[in-house]
Motif scaffolding. Structure first.
Motif, PDB file in Angstrom:
ATOM      1  N   ALA A   1       0.831  -1.209   0.000  1.00 35.18           N
ATOM      2  CA  ALA A   1       0.000   0.000   0.000  1.00 35.18           C
ATOM      3  C   ALA A   1       0.861   1.253   0.000  1.00 35.18           C
ATOM      4  O   ALA A   1       0.560   2.238  -0.690  1.00 35.18           O
ATOM      5  CB  ALA A   1      -0.930   0.002   1.208  1.00 35.18           C
ATOM      6  N   MET A   2       1.952   1.235   0.770  1.00 40.50           N
ATOM      7  CA  MET A   2       2.827   2.402   0.825  1.00 40.50           C
ATOM      8  C   MET A   2       3.597   2.569  -0.487  1.00 40.50           C
ATOM      9  O   MET A   2       3.791   3.694  -0.964  1.00 40.50           O
ATOM     10  CB  MET A   2       3.790   2.311   2.004  1.00 40.50           C
ATOM     11  N   VAL A   3       4.028   1.453  -1.084  1.00 41.59           N
ATOM     12  CA  VAL A   3       4.728   1.534  -2.371  1.00 41.59           C
ATOM     13  C   VAL A   3       3.807   2.122  -3.435  1.00 41.59           C
ATOM     14  O   VAL A   3       4.223   2.941  -4.261  1.00 41.59           O
ATOM     15  CB  VAL A   3       5.256   0.153  -2.808  1.00 41.59           C
ATOM     16  N   ASP A   4       2.530   1.730  -3.403  1.00 44.00           N
ATOM     17  CA  ASP A   4       1.561   2.272  -4.360  1.00 44.00           C
ATOM     18  C   ASP A   4       1.431   3.783  -4.199  1.00 44.00           C
ATOM     19  O   ASP A   4       1.380   4.522  -5.187  1.00 44.00           O
ATOM     20  CB  ASP A   4       0.207   1.595  -4.182  1.00 44.00           C
TER      21      ASP A   4
ATOM     22  N   GLN B   1     -10.802  -1.237  -6.220  1.00 40.46           N
ATOM     23  CA  GLN B   1     -10.189  -0.272  -7.138  1.00 40.46           C
ATOM     24  C   GLN B   1      -8.815   0.192  -6.656  1.00 40.46           C
ATOM     25  O   GLN B   1      -7.834   0.147  -7.393  1.00 40.46           O
ATOM     26  CB  GLN B   1     -11.103   0.939  -7.330  1.00 40.46           C
ATOM     27  N   ARG B   2      -8.729   0.650  -5.390  1.00 42.71           N
ATOM     28  CA  ARG B   2      -7.444   1.000  -4.774  1.00 42.71           C
ATOM     29  C   ARG B   2      -7.530   0.644  -3.297  1.00 42.71           C
ATOM     30  O   ARG B   2      -7.878   1.473  -2.451  1.00 42.71           O
ATOM     31  CB  ARG B   2      -7.113   2.485  -4.953  1.00 42.71           C
ATOM     32  N   PRO B   3      -7.215  -0.606  -2.954  1.00 41.50           N
ATOM     33  CA  PRO B   3      -7.404  -1.057  -1.570  1.00 41.50           C
ATOM     34  C   PRO B   3      -6.504  -0.376  -0.553  1.00 41.50           C
ATOM     35  O   PRO B   3      -6.775  -0.437   0.645  1.00 41.50           O
ATOM     36  CB  PRO B   3      -7.103  -2.559  -1.646  1.00 41.50           C
ATOM     37  N   GLY B   4      -5.428   0.303  -1.006  1.00 41.50           N
ATOM     38  CA  GLY B   4      -4.490   0.899  -0.076  1.00 41.50           C
ATOM     39  C   GLY B   4      -4.777   2.332   0.313  1.00 41.50           C
ATOM     40  O   GLY B   4      -3.935   2.976   0.948  1.00 41.50           O
ATOM     41  N   VAL B   5      -5.963   2.863  -0.032  1.00 42.24           N
ATOM     42  CA  VAL B   5      -6.271   4.256   0.291  1.00 42.24           C
ATOM     43  C   VAL B   5      -7.290   4.325   1.424  1.00 42.24           C
ATOM     44  O   VAL B   5      -7.999   3.352   1.709  1.00 42.24           O
ATOM     45  CB  VAL B   5      -6.791   5.013  -0.947  1.00 42.24           C
ATOM     46  N   CYS B   6      -7.381   5.506   2.053  1.00 40.33           N
ATOM     47  CA  CYS B   6      -8.188   5.603   3.267  1.00 40.33           C
ATOM     48  C   CYS B   6      -9.685   5.583   3.006  1.00 40.33           C
ATOM     49  O   CYS B   6     -10.466   5.366   3.936  1.00 40.33           O
ATOM     50  CB  CYS B   6      -7.809   6.854   4.059  1.00 40.33           C
TER      51      CYS B   6
ATOM     52  N   TYR C   1      -7.190  -2.531   6.826  1.00 41.26           N
ATOM     53  CA  TYR C   1      -6.331  -3.512   6.167  1.00 41.26           C
ATOM     54  C   TYR C   1      -5.410  -2.874   5.125  1.00 41.26           C
ATOM     55  O   TYR C   1      -4.268  -3.301   4.959  1.00 41.26           O
ATOM     56  CB  TYR C   1      -7.182  -4.602   5.498  1.00 41.26           C
ATOM     57  N   LEU C   2      -5.911  -1.876   4.399  1.00 41.32           N
ATOM     58  CA  LEU C   2      -5.136  -1.245   3.324  1.00 41.32           C
ATOM     59  C   LEU C   2      -4.587  -2.293   2.357  1.00 41.32           C
ATOM     60  O   LEU C   2      -3.464  -2.195   1.859  1.00 41.32           O
ATOM     61  CB  LEU C   2      -3.987  -0.405   3.907  1.00 41.32           C
ATOM     62  N   ALA C   3      -5.389  -3.303   2.096  1.00 41.38           N
ATOM     63  CA  ALA C   3      -4.991  -4.452   1.277  1.00 41.38           C
ATOM     64  C   ALA C   3      -6.261  -5.113   0.762  1.00 41.38           C
ATOM     65  O   ALA C   3      -7.368  -4.766   1.187  1.00 41.38           O
ATOM     66  CB  ALA C   3      -4.172  -5.433   2.126  1.00 41.38           C
ATOM     67  N   PRO C   4      -6.146  -6.085  -0.150  1.00 38.32           N
ATOM     68  CA  PRO C   4      -7.335  -6.802  -0.630  1.00 38.32           C
ATOM     69  C   PRO C   4      -7.894  -7.746   0.453  1.00 38.32           C
ATOM     70  O   PRO C   4      -7.882  -8.963   0.329  1.00 38.32           O
ATOM     71  CB  PRO C   4      -6.827  -7.574  -1.855  1.00 38.32           C
TER      72      PRO C   4
END
Length: 417
Positions: free
Chosen positions: A65-68, A252-257, A313-316
Protein backbone atom coordinates in the motif's frame (compact mmCIF):
# COMPACT_ATOMS: atom_id res chain seq x y z
CA UNK A 1 20.93 22.57 15.66
CA UNK A 2 17.45 21.11 14.94
CA UNK A 3 15.83 23.90 16.93
CA UNK A 4 17.74 26.55 14.98
CA UNK A 5 16.82 25.02 11.59
CA UNK A 6 13.16 24.66 12.56
CA UNK A 7 12.93 28.19 13.93
CA UNK A 8 14.51 29.62 10.77
CA UNK A 9 12.13 27.65 8.49
CA UNK A 10 9.09 28.69 10.49
CA UNK A 11 10.07 32.35 10.82
CA UNK A 12 10.78 32.67 7.09
CA UNK A 13 7.46 31.01 6.27
CA UNK A 14 5.63 33.46 8.53
CA UNK A 15 7.15 36.39 6.65
CA UNK A 16 6.38 34.77 3.28
CA UNK A 17 2.75 34.21 4.32
CA UNK A 18 2.29 37.99 4.47
CA UNK A 19 3.34 38.24 0.81
CA UNK A 20 0.79 35.63 -0.29
CA UNK A 21 -2.06 36.99 1.82
CA UNK A 22 -2.21 40.26 -0.15
CA UNK A 23 -2.20 38.72 -3.65
CA UNK A 24 -5.34 39.05 -5.73
CA UNK A 25 -7.15 35.99 -7.02
CA UNK A 26 -5.90 36.76 -10.53
CA UNK A 27 -2.29 36.97 -9.35
CA UNK A 28 -2.58 33.69 -7.46
CA UNK A 29 -4.13 31.91 -10.43
CA UNK A 30 -1.30 33.04 -12.72
CA UNK A 31 1.26 31.55 -10.32
CA UNK A 32 -0.79 28.36 -9.94
CA UNK A 33 -0.74 27.87 -13.71
CA UNK A 34 3.01 28.30 -13.57
CA UNK A 35 3.15 25.60 -10.85
CA UNK A 36 1.36 23.18 -13.18
CA UNK A 37 3.56 24.09 -16.15
CA UNK A 38 6.80 23.70 -14.20
CA UNK A 39 5.74 20.32 -12.79
CA UNK A 40 4.99 19.07 -16.31
CA UNK A 41 8.39 20.32 -17.51
CA UNK A 42 10.11 18.59 -14.60
CA UNK A 43 8.46 15.21 -15.27
CA UNK A 44 11.71 13.43 -16.36
CA UNK A 45 13.55 14.62 -13.23
CA UNK A 46 10.66 13.75 -10.93
CA UNK A 47 10.30 10.27 -12.45
CA UNK A 48 14.03 9.57 -12.18
CA UNK A 49 14.06 10.42 -8.47
CA UNK A 50 10.85 8.46 -7.93
CA UNK A 51 12.06 5.30 -9.65
CA UNK A 52 15.10 5.20 -7.38
CA UNK A 53 12.96 5.65 -4.26
CA UNK A 54 10.42 3.03 -5.35
CA UNK A 55 13.23 0.53 -5.99
CA UNK A 56 14.72 1.24 -2.57
CA UNK A 57 11.34 0.94 -0.83
CA UNK A 58 10.61 -2.36 -2.60
CA UNK A 59 14.03 -3.75 -1.68
CA UNK A 60 13.43 -2.79 1.95
CA UNK A 61 10.17 -4.77 2.04
CA UNK A 62 7.91 -1.74 2.32
CA UNK A 63 4.20 -2.61 2.42
CA UNK A 64 2.48 -2.75 -0.96
CA UNK A 65 0.00 0.00 0.00
CA UNK A 66 2.83 2.40 0.82
CA UNK A 67 4.73 1.53 -2.37
CA UNK A 68 1.56 2.27 -4.36
CA UNK A 69 1.26 5.70 -2.72
CA UNK A 70 4.93 6.37 -3.34
CA UNK A 71 4.90 5.40 -7.01
CA UNK A 72 4.55 8.10 -9.66
CA UNK A 73 4.01 7.64 -13.39
CA UNK A 74 3.82 10.18 -16.18
CA UNK A 75 0.02 9.88 -15.90
CA UNK A 76 0.06 10.54 -12.14
CA UNK A 77 2.29 13.57 -12.60
CA UNK A 78 -0.07 14.89 -15.25
CA UNK A 79 -2.91 14.31 -12.78
CA UNK A 80 -1.02 16.42 -10.23
CA UNK A 81 -0.66 19.26 -12.72
CA UNK A 82 -4.31 18.94 -13.79
CA UNK A 83 -5.40 19.06 -10.13
CA UNK A 84 -3.61 22.39 -9.76
CA UNK A 85 -5.46 23.69 -12.83
CA UNK A 86 -8.71 22.59 -11.23
CA UNK A 87 -7.81 24.65 -8.16
CA UNK A 88 -7.46 27.68 -10.45
CA UNK A 89 -11.11 27.25 -11.41
CA UNK A 90 -12.31 27.13 -7.81
CA UNK A 91 -13.71 30.24 -6.11
CA UNK A 92 -11.18 32.03 -3.91
CA UNK A 93 -12.50 32.10 -0.34
CA UNK A 94 -10.11 34.83 0.81
CA UNK A 95 -11.82 38.18 1.27
CA UNK A 96 -15.37 36.86 1.19
CA UNK A 97 -17.41 38.96 3.59
CA UNK A 98 -20.74 38.16 5.19
CA UNK A 99 -22.91 40.69 6.91
CA UNK A 100 -23.78 39.87 10.51
CA UNK A 101 -25.89 42.83 11.62
CA UNK A 102 -26.06 46.54 12.23
CA UNK A 103 -26.30 47.27 15.93
CA UNK A 104 -28.76 49.85 17.38
CA UNK A 105 -25.85 52.26 17.90
CA UNK A 106 -25.10 52.18 14.17
CA UNK A 107 -21.91 50.10 14.11
CA UNK A 108 -21.89 47.56 11.29
CA UNK A 109 -20.63 44.03 12.01
CA UNK A 110 -19.37 41.66 9.34
CA UNK A 111 -17.05 38.67 9.12
CA UNK A 112 -14.31 38.41 6.48
CA UNK A 113 -12.53 35.22 5.43
CA UNK A 114 -8.74 35.35 5.83
CA UNK A 115 -5.83 32.90 5.47
CA UNK A 116 -4.71 30.89 8.49
CA UNK A 117 -1.08 31.93 7.94
CA UNK A 118 1.48 29.10 8.00
CA UNK A 119 0.48 25.45 7.50
CA UNK A 120 2.86 22.61 8.32
CA UNK A 121 2.16 19.44 6.31
CA UNK A 122 3.71 16.22 7.64
CA UNK A 123 3.36 13.19 5.39
CA UNK A 124 4.95 9.86 4.57
CA UNK A 125 5.31 8.18 1.17
CA UNK A 126 2.88 10.51 -0.64
CA UNK A 127 4.82 12.75 -3.04
CA UNK A 128 1.59 14.02 -4.62
CA UNK A 129 0.86 15.79 -1.33
CA UNK A 130 3.76 18.14 -2.15
CA UNK A 131 1.92 19.53 -5.17
CA UNK A 132 -1.58 19.34 -3.68
CA UNK A 133 -0.64 21.05 -0.41
CA UNK A 134 1.55 23.65 -2.07
CA UNK A 135 -1.21 24.67 -4.49
CA UNK A 136 -4.08 24.63 -1.99
CA UNK A 137 -2.17 26.58 0.63
CA UNK A 138 -1.10 29.13 -1.98
CA UNK A 139 -4.61 29.66 -3.39
CA UNK A 140 -5.95 30.13 0.15
CA UNK A 141 -3.28 32.75 0.88
CA UNK A 142 -1.06 30.70 3.16
CA UNK A 143 2.59 29.69 3.26
CA UNK A 144 3.32 25.99 3.75
CA UNK A 145 6.13 23.98 5.30
CA UNK A 146 6.29 20.48 3.81
CA UNK A 147 7.89 17.70 5.84
CA UNK A 148 7.99 14.52 3.77
CA UNK A 149 8.97 11.07 5.02
CA UNK A 150 12.30 9.49 4.20
CA UNK A 151 10.81 7.17 1.56
CA UNK A 152 9.73 10.01 -0.75
CA UNK A 153 12.01 12.91 0.16
CA UNK A 154 13.92 13.09 -3.14
CA UNK A 155 10.74 12.92 -5.23
CA UNK A 156 9.12 15.60 -3.10
CA UNK A 157 12.18 17.84 -3.31
CA UNK A 158 12.03 17.60 -7.12
CA UNK A 159 8.33 18.56 -7.16
CA UNK A 160 8.89 21.42 -4.71
CA UNK A 161 11.87 22.69 -6.74
CA UNK A 162 9.62 23.02 -9.79
CA UNK A 163 7.06 25.02 -7.81
CA UNK A 164 9.71 27.21 -6.19
CA UNK A 165 11.04 28.00 -9.66
CA UNK A 166 7.60 29.37 -10.49
CA UNK A 167 7.63 31.45 -7.29
CA UNK A 168 11.00 32.95 -8.21
CA UNK A 169 9.81 33.87 -11.69
CA UNK A 170 6.94 35.80 -10.11
CA UNK A 171 9.15 37.54 -7.52
CA UNK A 172 7.67 35.71 -4.56
CA UNK A 173 9.72 34.41 -1.60
CA UNK A 174 10.98 30.81 -1.72
CA UNK A 175 9.58 30.31 1.78
CA UNK A 176 6.02 30.46 0.44
CA UNK A 177 6.62 26.73 -0.18
CA UNK A 178 9.32 25.34 2.10
CA UNK A 179 10.33 21.71 2.19
CA UNK A 180 12.25 20.24 5.09
CA UNK A 181 15.34 18.71 3.45
CA UNK A 182 16.11 16.29 6.29
CA UNK A 183 13.49 13.79 7.54
CA UNK A 184 15.26 13.53 10.91
CA UNK A 185 12.75 13.08 13.72
CA UNK A 186 14.48 15.60 16.00
CA UNK A 187 13.88 18.27 13.36
CA UNK A 188 10.21 17.26 13.22
CA UNK A 189 9.93 17.57 17.00
CA UNK A 190 11.51 21.02 16.81
CA UNK A 191 9.04 22.10 14.10
CA UNK A 192 6.12 21.02 16.27
CA UNK A 193 7.26 23.52 18.91
CA UNK A 194 7.18 26.56 16.57
CA UNK A 195 3.81 27.78 17.76
CA UNK A 196 4.91 31.42 17.44
CA UNK A 197 5.04 31.02 13.65
CA UNK A 198 3.03 27.96 12.56
CA UNK A 199 -0.76 28.13 12.77
CA UNK A 200 -1.88 24.59 11.91
CA UNK A 201 -0.30 21.14 11.53
CA UNK A 202 -1.85 18.61 9.12
CA UNK A 203 -0.35 15.11 9.28
CA UNK A 204 -1.13 12.61 6.50
CA UNK A 205 -0.02 9.04 6.90
CA UNK A 206 -0.41 6.03 9.15
CA UNK A 207 -2.02 6.05 12.56
CA UNK A 208 1.38 5.92 14.27
CA UNK A 209 2.56 9.12 12.58
CA UNK A 210 -0.63 11.01 13.38
CA UNK A 211 -0.63 9.97 17.03
CA UNK A 212 3.04 10.94 17.32
CA UNK A 213 2.37 14.39 15.88
CA UNK A 214 -0.73 14.91 18.05
CA UNK A 215 1.13 13.95 21.22
CA UNK A 216 4.17 16.17 20.57
CA UNK A 217 2.71 19.29 18.95
CA UNK A 218 2.20 22.65 20.64
CA UNK A 219 0.28 23.69 17.53
CA UNK A 220 -3.34 22.69 16.70
CA UNK A 221 -3.40 19.40 14.73
CA UNK A 222 -5.96 18.13 12.21
CA UNK A 223 -6.51 14.48 13.13
CA UNK A 224 -7.28 11.60 10.80
CA UNK A 225 -6.05 8.44 12.48
CA UNK A 226 -7.37 5.86 10.02
CA UNK A 227 -10.06 5.10 7.46
CA UNK A 228 -12.26 2.20 8.55
CA UNK A 229 -15.13 2.58 6.09
CA UNK A 230 -18.19 0.31 6.01
CA UNK A 231 -20.85 -0.57 3.47
CA UNK A 232 -24.18 -1.50 5.05
CA UNK A 233 -26.40 -3.47 2.67
CA UNK A 234 -29.93 -2.97 3.94
CA UNK A 235 -32.84 -5.36 3.41
CA UNK A 236 -34.21 -3.39 0.44
CA UNK A 237 -30.90 -2.92 -1.36
CA UNK A 238 -30.62 -3.75 -5.05
CA UNK A 239 -28.15 -6.67 -5.12
CA UNK A 240 -26.28 -5.63 -8.27
CA UNK A 241 -25.89 -2.07 -7.02
CA UNK A 242 -24.62 -3.30 -3.67
CA UNK A 243 -22.08 -5.59 -5.36
CA UNK A 244 -20.85 -2.75 -7.55
CA UNK A 245 -20.42 -0.49 -4.53
CA UNK A 246 -18.58 -3.26 -2.69
CA UNK A 247 -16.14 -4.10 -5.48
CA UNK A 248 -15.46 -0.47 -6.38
CA UNK A 249 -14.97 0.44 -2.71
CA UNK A 250 -12.70 -2.49 -1.91
CA UNK A 251 -10.87 -3.42 -5.09
CA UNK A 252 -10.19 -0.27 -7.14
CA UNK A 253 -7.44 1.00 -4.77
CA UNK A 254 -7.40 -1.06 -1.57
CA UNK A 255 -4.49 0.90 -0.08
CA UNK A 256 -6.27 4.26 0.29
CA UNK A 257 -8.19 5.60 3.27
CA UNK A 258 -11.58 5.72 1.49
CA UNK A 259 -11.46 2.03 0.55
CA UNK A 260 -13.99 -0.23 2.25
CA UNK A 261 -12.74 -2.26 5.20
CA UNK A 262 -16.06 -3.67 6.42
CA UNK A 263 -19.25 -5.11 4.88
CA UNK A 264 -22.43 -5.28 6.96
CA UNK A 265 -25.36 -7.30 5.57
CA UNK A 266 -28.94 -7.33 6.88
CA UNK A 267 -29.73 -10.87 8.01
CA UNK A 268 -32.97 -10.99 6.02
CA UNK A 269 -31.01 -11.01 2.73
CA UNK A 270 -27.93 -12.96 3.84
CA UNK A 271 -29.00 -16.23 2.15
CA UNK A 272 -29.56 -14.60 -1.22
CA UNK A 273 -26.88 -11.92 -1.18
CA UNK A 274 -23.80 -13.43 0.51
CA UNK A 275 -23.22 -16.15 -2.13
CA UNK A 276 -22.97 -13.36 -4.71
CA UNK A 277 -20.57 -11.50 -2.44
CA UNK A 278 -18.46 -14.61 -2.03
CA UNK A 279 -18.21 -15.11 -5.79
CA UNK A 280 -17.36 -11.47 -6.49
CA UNK A 281 -14.71 -11.25 -3.77
CA UNK A 282 -13.16 -14.55 -4.82
CA UNK A 283 -13.01 -13.39 -8.43
CA UNK A 284 -11.13 -10.29 -7.27
CA UNK A 285 -8.88 -12.25 -4.89
CA UNK A 286 -10.07 -10.46 -1.77
CA UNK A 287 -9.36 -12.20 1.54
CA UNK A 288 -12.41 -12.41 3.80
CA UNK A 289 -12.53 -12.19 7.59
CA UNK A 290 -16.04 -13.45 8.36
CA UNK A 291 -18.23 -13.47 11.44
CA UNK A 292 -19.52 -16.87 12.55
CA UNK A 293 -22.89 -16.32 10.83
CA UNK A 294 -21.39 -15.35 7.46
CA UNK A 295 -18.47 -17.82 7.49
CA UNK A 296 -20.34 -20.73 5.80
CA UNK A 297 -20.92 -18.63 2.68
CA UNK A 298 -17.20 -18.18 1.97
CA UNK A 299 -14.55 -20.65 0.90
CA UNK A 300 -11.22 -20.11 2.58
CA UNK A 301 -12.38 -17.29 4.84
CA UNK A 302 -11.03 -16.91 8.35
CA UNK A 303 -13.36 -16.39 11.30
CA UNK A 304 -13.04 -12.97 12.92
CA UNK A 305 -13.34 -12.41 16.65
CA UNK A 306 -15.47 -9.61 18.03
CA UNK A 307 -12.47 -7.51 19.05
CA UNK A 308 -10.81 -7.91 15.64
CA UNK A 309 -13.32 -5.77 13.74
CA UNK A 310 -12.33 -2.18 13.00
CA UNK A 311 -8.99 -2.92 11.33
CA UNK A 312 -7.69 -0.80 8.47
CA UNK A 313 -6.33 -3.51 6.17
CA UNK A 314 -5.14 -1.24 3.32
CA UNK A 315 -4.99 -4.45 1.28
CA UNK A 316 -7.33 -6.80 -0.63
CA UNK A 317 -8.96 -7.89 2.65
CA UNK A 318 -12.34 -7.15 4.19
CA UNK A 319 -14.31 -7.96 7.32
CA UNK A 320 -17.86 -9.27 6.77
CA UNK A 321 -20.64 -9.31 9.34
CA UNK A 322 -24.33 -10.20 9.27
CA UNK A 323 -26.34 -7.79 11.41
CA UNK A 324 -29.80 -8.40 12.80
CA UNK A 325 -31.26 -5.06 11.71
CA UNK A 326 -30.61 -1.38 11.05
CA UNK A 327 -29.79 -0.70 14.71
CA UNK A 328 -27.24 -3.52 14.66
CA UNK A 329 -25.45 -1.86 11.74
CA UNK A 330 -25.35 1.50 13.50
CA UNK A 331 -24.11 -0.11 16.73
CA UNK A 332 -21.29 -1.82 14.81
CA UNK A 333 -20.26 1.41 13.07
CA UNK A 334 -20.39 3.36 16.34
CA UNK A 335 -18.00 0.86 17.90
CA UNK A 336 -15.63 0.09 15.01
CA UNK A 337 -15.88 3.02 12.57
CA UNK A 338 -13.29 5.79 12.39
CA UNK A 339 -15.58 8.73 11.51
CA UNK A 340 -14.21 8.79 7.97
CA UNK A 341 -16.87 7.49 5.53
CA UNK A 342 -19.89 5.21 5.90
CA UNK A 343 -22.15 3.91 3.11
CA UNK A 344 -25.70 2.56 3.10
CA UNK A 345 -27.17 0.75 0.11
CA UNK A 346 -30.94 0.82 0.40
CA UNK A 347 -34.11 1.59 -1.53
CA UNK A 348 -35.88 2.56 1.69
CA UNK A 349 -35.66 6.35 1.82
CA UNK A 350 -36.68 6.45 5.47
CA UNK A 351 -33.80 4.17 6.37
CA UNK A 352 -31.43 6.21 4.24
CA UNK A 353 -32.52 9.41 5.98
CA UNK A 354 -32.16 7.77 9.38
CA UNK A 355 -28.68 6.47 8.50
CA UNK A 356 -27.59 9.93 7.31
CA UNK A 357 -28.89 11.54 10.50
CA UNK A 358 -27.59 8.88 12.90
CA UNK A 359 -24.24 7.59 11.70
CA UNK A 360 -21.24 9.32 13.30
CA UNK A 361 -18.97 10.07 10.35
CA UNK A 362 -17.46 12.96 8.40
CA UNK A 363 -18.86 11.70 5.08
CA UNK A 364 -22.00 9.60 4.61
CA UNK A 365 -23.02 7.99 1.33
CA UNK A 366 -26.40 6.69 0.16
CA UNK A 367 -26.13 4.36 -2.85
CA UNK A 368 -22.72 5.75 -3.80
CA UNK A 369 -19.19 4.37 -3.50
CA UNK A 370 -16.96 5.22 -0.56
CA UNK A 371 -14.31 6.08 -3.16
CA UNK A 372 -16.10 9.40 -3.72
CA UNK A 373 -14.96 10.50 -0.26
CA UNK A 374 -12.22 12.63 -1.75
CA UNK A 375 -11.69 16.36 -2.11
CA UNK A 376 -11.51 16.26 -5.89
CA UNK A 377 -14.59 14.06 -6.24
CA UNK A 378 -16.55 16.29 -3.85
CA UNK A 379 -15.72 19.42 -5.83
CA UNK A 380 -13.05 20.82 -3.52
CA UNK A 381 -10.17 20.43 -5.96
CA UNK A 382 -7.14 18.56 -4.66
CA UNK A 383 -7.72 17.97 -0.94
CA UNK A 384 -5.12 18.84 1.65
CA UNK A 385 -6.31 16.21 4.09
CA UNK A 386 -9.27 14.65 5.82
CA UNK A 387 -10.35 15.64 9.30
CA UNK A 388 -12.11 13.13 11.53
CA UNK A 389 -12.17 15.55 14.44
CA UNK A 390 -15.08 17.95 14.55
CA UNK A 391 -13.46 21.27 15.40
CA UNK A 392 -12.74 23.74 12.54
CA UNK A 393 -13.05 21.15 9.73
CA UNK A 394 -14.74 17.74 9.32
CA UNK A 395 -14.17 15.48 6.33
CA UNK A 396 -12.13 16.25 3.18
CA UNK A 397 -10.49 19.67 3.48
CA UNK A 398 -10.30 22.08 0.57
CA UNK A 399 -9.63 25.79 0.23
CA UNK A 400 -12.18 27.10 2.70
CA UNK A 401 -10.84 24.82 5.45
CA UNK A 402 -7.48 26.59 5.12
CA UNK A 403 -9.03 29.93 6.04
CA UNK A 404 -10.78 31.40 9.03
CA UNK A 405 -12.92 34.49 9.66
CA UNK A 406 -12.25 37.73 11.47
CA UNK A 407 -14.76 40.32 12.60
CA UNK A 408 -14.79 43.61 10.72
CA UNK A 409 -16.57 46.39 12.62
CA UNK A 410 -17.32 49.66 10.84
CA UNK A 411 -18.60 52.82 12.43
CA UNK A 412 -18.76 56.58 12.02
CA UNK A 413 -17.01 57.48 15.24
CA UNK A 414 -19.22 55.67 17.78
CA UNK A 415 -17.79 55.24 21.29
CA UNK A 416 -18.97 52.80 23.93
CA UNK A 417 -21.12 54.24 26.68
Amino acid sequence: MSNDVAAKLAAEAAVAAKAVAVLSTEQKNIVLQSFADKIRQATPTILAENRAEVAEATANGTAAAMVDRLTLTAERIEAMASAIEQIIQLPDPVGLTRQIEQRPNGINIAKRRIPLGVICMIYEARPNVTADAGALCFKSGNAVILRCGREAIKTSLAIAAAMRQALAEHNLPDAVISIVPDPDRNLLLALLKQDDYIDLVIPRGGEGLIRFVTEHSRIPVIQHFKGVCHLFVDASAKPEMALNLLINGKVQRPGVCNALEGLLVHQSIADSFLPKVAAALAENQVKVHACAQSLPYFSGASVIAEDEFGQEYLAPEIAVRVVADFDGAIAHIDRFGSQHTEVICTEDQANADRFIATVDTAVVMHNASSRFSDGGELGLGAEIGISTSKLHAYGPMGLEALTTEKYVVTGVGQTRV
